[in-house]
Scaffold this motif. Structure first.
Motif, PDB file in Angstrom:
ATOM      1  N   VAL A   1      -3.876  13.147   2.999  1.00 16.09           N
ATOM      2  CA  VAL A   1      -3.826  12.461   4.295  1.00 16.09           C
ATOM      3  C   VAL A   1      -2.397  12.432   4.837  1.00 16.09           C
ATOM      4  N   LYS A   2      -2.274  12.127   6.122  1.00 23.70           N
ATOM      5  CA  LYS A   2      -0.975  12.005   6.777  1.00 23.70           C
ATOM      6  C   LYS A   2      -0.334  10.666   6.422  1.00 23.70           C
ATOM      7  N   LEU A   3       0.959  10.697   6.130  1.00 27.20           N
ATOM      8  CA  LEU A   3       1.717   9.486   5.830  1.00 27.20           C
ATOM      9  C   LEU A   3       2.578   9.103   7.033  1.00 27.20           C
ATOM     10  N   SER A   4       2.436   7.888   7.496  1.00 31.28           N
ATOM     11  CA  SER A   4       3.370   7.378   8.498  1.00 31.28           C
ATOM     12  C   SER A   4       4.641   6.951   7.762  1.00 31.28           C
ATOM     13  N   GLU A   5       5.722   6.748   8.502  1.00 32.47           N
ATOM     14  CA  GLU A   5       6.957   6.281   7.868  1.00 32.47           C
ATOM     15  C   GLU A   5       6.740   4.935   7.194  1.00 32.47           C
ATOM     16  N   GLU A   6       5.962   4.064   7.835  1.00 27.51           N
ATOM     17  CA  GLU A   6       5.692   2.741   7.268  1.00 27.51           C
ATOM     18  C   GLU A   6       4.924   2.857   5.957  1.00 27.51           C
ATOM     19  N   LYS A   7       3.893   3.687   5.920  1.00 29.54           N
ATOM     20  CA  LYS A   7       3.095   3.856   4.693  1.00 29.54           C
ATOM     21  C   LYS A   7       3.948   4.477   3.590  1.00 29.54           C
TER      22      LYS A   7
ATOM     23  N   ALA B   1     -10.474  11.821   1.448  1.00 25.71           N
ATOM     24  CA  ALA B   1      -9.067  11.675   1.083  1.00 25.71           C
ATOM     25  C   ALA B   1      -8.938  11.792  -0.433  1.00 25.71           C
ATOM     26  N   THR B   2      -7.908  12.511  -0.871  1.00 24.44           N
ATOM     27  CA  THR B   2      -7.735  12.843  -2.282  1.00 24.44           C
ATOM     28  C   THR B   2      -6.249  12.765  -2.634  1.00 24.44           C
ATOM     29  N   ALA B   3      -5.953  12.485  -3.905  1.00 21.62           N
ATOM     30  CA  ALA B   3      -4.556  12.450  -4.345  1.00 21.62           C
ATOM     31  C   ALA B   3      -4.423  12.980  -5.765  1.00 21.62           C
ATOM     32  N   PHE B   4      -3.299  13.646  -6.011  1.00 22.46           N
ATOM     33  CA  PHE B   4      -2.900  14.026  -7.359  1.00 22.46           C
ATOM     34  C   PHE B   4      -1.506  13.458  -7.573  1.00 22.46           C
ATOM     35  N   VAL B   5      -1.346  12.689  -8.649  1.00 26.78           N
ATOM     36  CA  VAL B   5      -0.073  12.035  -8.946  1.00 26.78           C
ATOM     37  C   VAL B   5       0.376  12.459 -10.333  1.00 26.78           C
ATOM     38  N   LYS B   6       1.605  12.924 -10.416  1.00 26.52           N
ATOM     39  CA  LYS B   6       2.177  13.309 -11.705  1.00 26.52           C
ATOM     40  C   LYS B   6       3.316  12.347 -12.021  1.00 26.52           C
ATOM     41  N   VAL B   7       3.268  11.790 -13.227  1.00 25.08           N
ATOM     42  CA  VAL B   7       4.290  10.849 -13.676  1.00 25.08           C
ATOM     43  C   VAL B   7       5.005  11.487 -14.868  1.00 25.08           C
TER      44      VAL B   7
ATOM     45  N   LEU C   1      -0.428   1.474 -15.468  1.00 19.50           N
ATOM     46  CA  LEU C   1       0.210   2.148 -14.347  1.00 19.50           C
ATOM     47  C   LEU C   1      -0.801   2.977 -13.557  1.00 19.50           C
ATOM     48  N   THR C   2      -1.727   3.640 -14.237  1.00 21.59           N
ATOM     49  CA  THR C   2      -2.769   4.396 -13.534  1.00 21.59           C
ATOM     50  C   THR C   2      -3.575   3.458 -12.630  1.00 21.59           C
ATOM     51  N   GLY C   3      -3.933   2.296 -13.144  1.00 23.97           N
ATOM     52  CA  GLY C   3      -4.658   1.324 -12.344  1.00 23.97           C
ATOM     53  C   GLY C   3      -3.866   0.894 -11.126  1.00 23.97           C
ATOM     54  N   GLU C   4      -2.586   0.649 -11.313  1.00 20.25           N
ATOM     55  CA  GLU C   4      -1.750   0.192 -10.200  1.00 20.25           C
ATOM     56  C   GLU C   4      -1.532   1.306  -9.172  1.00 20.25           C
ATOM     57  N   ILE C   5      -1.277   2.523  -9.633  1.00 21.54           N
ATOM     58  CA  ILE C   5      -1.116   3.655  -8.708  1.00 21.54           C
ATOM     59  C   ILE C   5      -2.394   3.835  -7.886  1.00 21.54           C
ATOM     60  N   SER C   6      -3.538   3.765  -8.544  1.00 19.56           N
ATOM     61  CA  SER C   6      -4.816   3.917  -7.841  1.00 19.56           C
ATOM     62  C   SER C   6      -5.011   2.817  -6.802  1.00 19.56           C
ATOM     63  N   THR C   7      -4.646   1.596  -7.147  1.00 16.50           N
ATOM     64  CA  THR C   7      -4.754   0.481  -6.204  1.00 16.50           C
ATOM     65  C   THR C   7      -3.824   0.679  -5.011  1.00 16.50           C
ATOM     66  N   ILE C   8      -2.607   1.093  -5.273  1.00 20.88           N
ATOM     67  CA  ILE C   8      -1.635   1.323  -4.195  1.00 20.88           C
ATOM     68  C   ILE C   8      -2.164   2.365  -3.214  1.00 20.88           C
ATOM     69  N   LEU C   9      -2.632   3.498  -3.727  1.00 18.59           N
ATOM     70  CA  LEU C   9      -3.104   4.569  -2.843  1.00 18.59           C
ATOM     71  C   LEU C   9      -4.385   4.188  -2.114  1.00 18.59           C
ATOM     72  N   TYR C  10      -5.205   3.376  -2.748  1.00 16.74           N
ATOM     73  CA  TYR C  10      -6.408   2.899  -2.067  1.00 16.74           C
ATOM     74  C   TYR C  10      -6.044   1.925  -0.946  1.00 16.74           C
ATOM     75  N   GLU C  11      -5.196   0.956  -1.259  1.00 17.66           N
ATOM     76  CA  GLU C  11      -4.847  -0.062  -0.268  1.00 17.66           C
ATOM     77  C   GLU C  11      -4.004   0.493   0.881  1.00 17.66           C
ATOM     78  N   GLU C  12      -3.106   1.408   0.583  1.00 21.18           N
ATOM     79  CA  GLU C  12      -2.210   1.937   1.613  1.00 21.18           C
ATOM     80  C   GLU C  12      -2.824   3.087   2.414  1.00 21.18           C
ATOM     81  N   LEU C  13      -3.638   3.929   1.749  1.00 24.27           N
ATOM     82  CA  LEU C  13      -4.122   5.152   2.394  1.00 24.27           C
ATOM     83  C   LEU C  13      -5.638   5.300   2.400  1.00 24.27           C
TER      84      LEU C  13
END
Length: 114
Positions: free
Chosen positions: A10-16, A58-64, A78-90
């Motif tokens: 998805v597109k990211l705004s500067e705020e997101k 909408a889909t995401a791949f995150v590498k840590v 951390l996986t749980g938190e990353i998933s929550t962040i991307l769900y809530e923000e995007l």
């Protein structure tokens, strides 16, 4: 010395982008000994991602990448938190997010290795 590299469809705004960066900065402390003070974040939006053979949402791949050893319990949190962040923000559904971890004993910074 963690690095979180997120590719999102998805597109990211500067705020997101700012919100995600700040929230990841707090989330990295779920791994003992890690903090935003050493965190590097990469965000790539409108990335072409196919999941289950399609682009139906909408889909995401995150590498840590982490300097040091593995910590399964911390990685789970951390996986749980990353998933929550991307769900809530995007609005990326948690079941359309992959999170990959890689640990290393060798990490370079400032012209030297740790």
């Amino acid at each position: 010395m963690p690095f979180i590299d997120a590719k999102v469809s998805v597109k990211l705004s500067e705020e997101k982008e700012k919100n995600i960066k700040e929230r990841l900065g707090k989330a990295i402390s779920l791994i003992p000994g890690k903090s935003e003070g050493w965190l590097m974040v990469g965000l790539e939006d409108e990335y072409c991602l196919y999941f289950k053979g399609n682009q139906d949402g909408a889909t995401a791949f995150v590498k840590v990448d982490i300097y040091g050893g593995e910590n399964k319990a911390a990685f789970d949190k951390l996986t749980g938190e990353i998933s929550t962040i991307l769900y809530e923000e995007l609005s990326i559904p948690k079941d359309r997010i992959y999170v990959s971890y890689q640990t290393t004993a060798h990490w370079g910074w400032n012209g030297n290795n740790f």
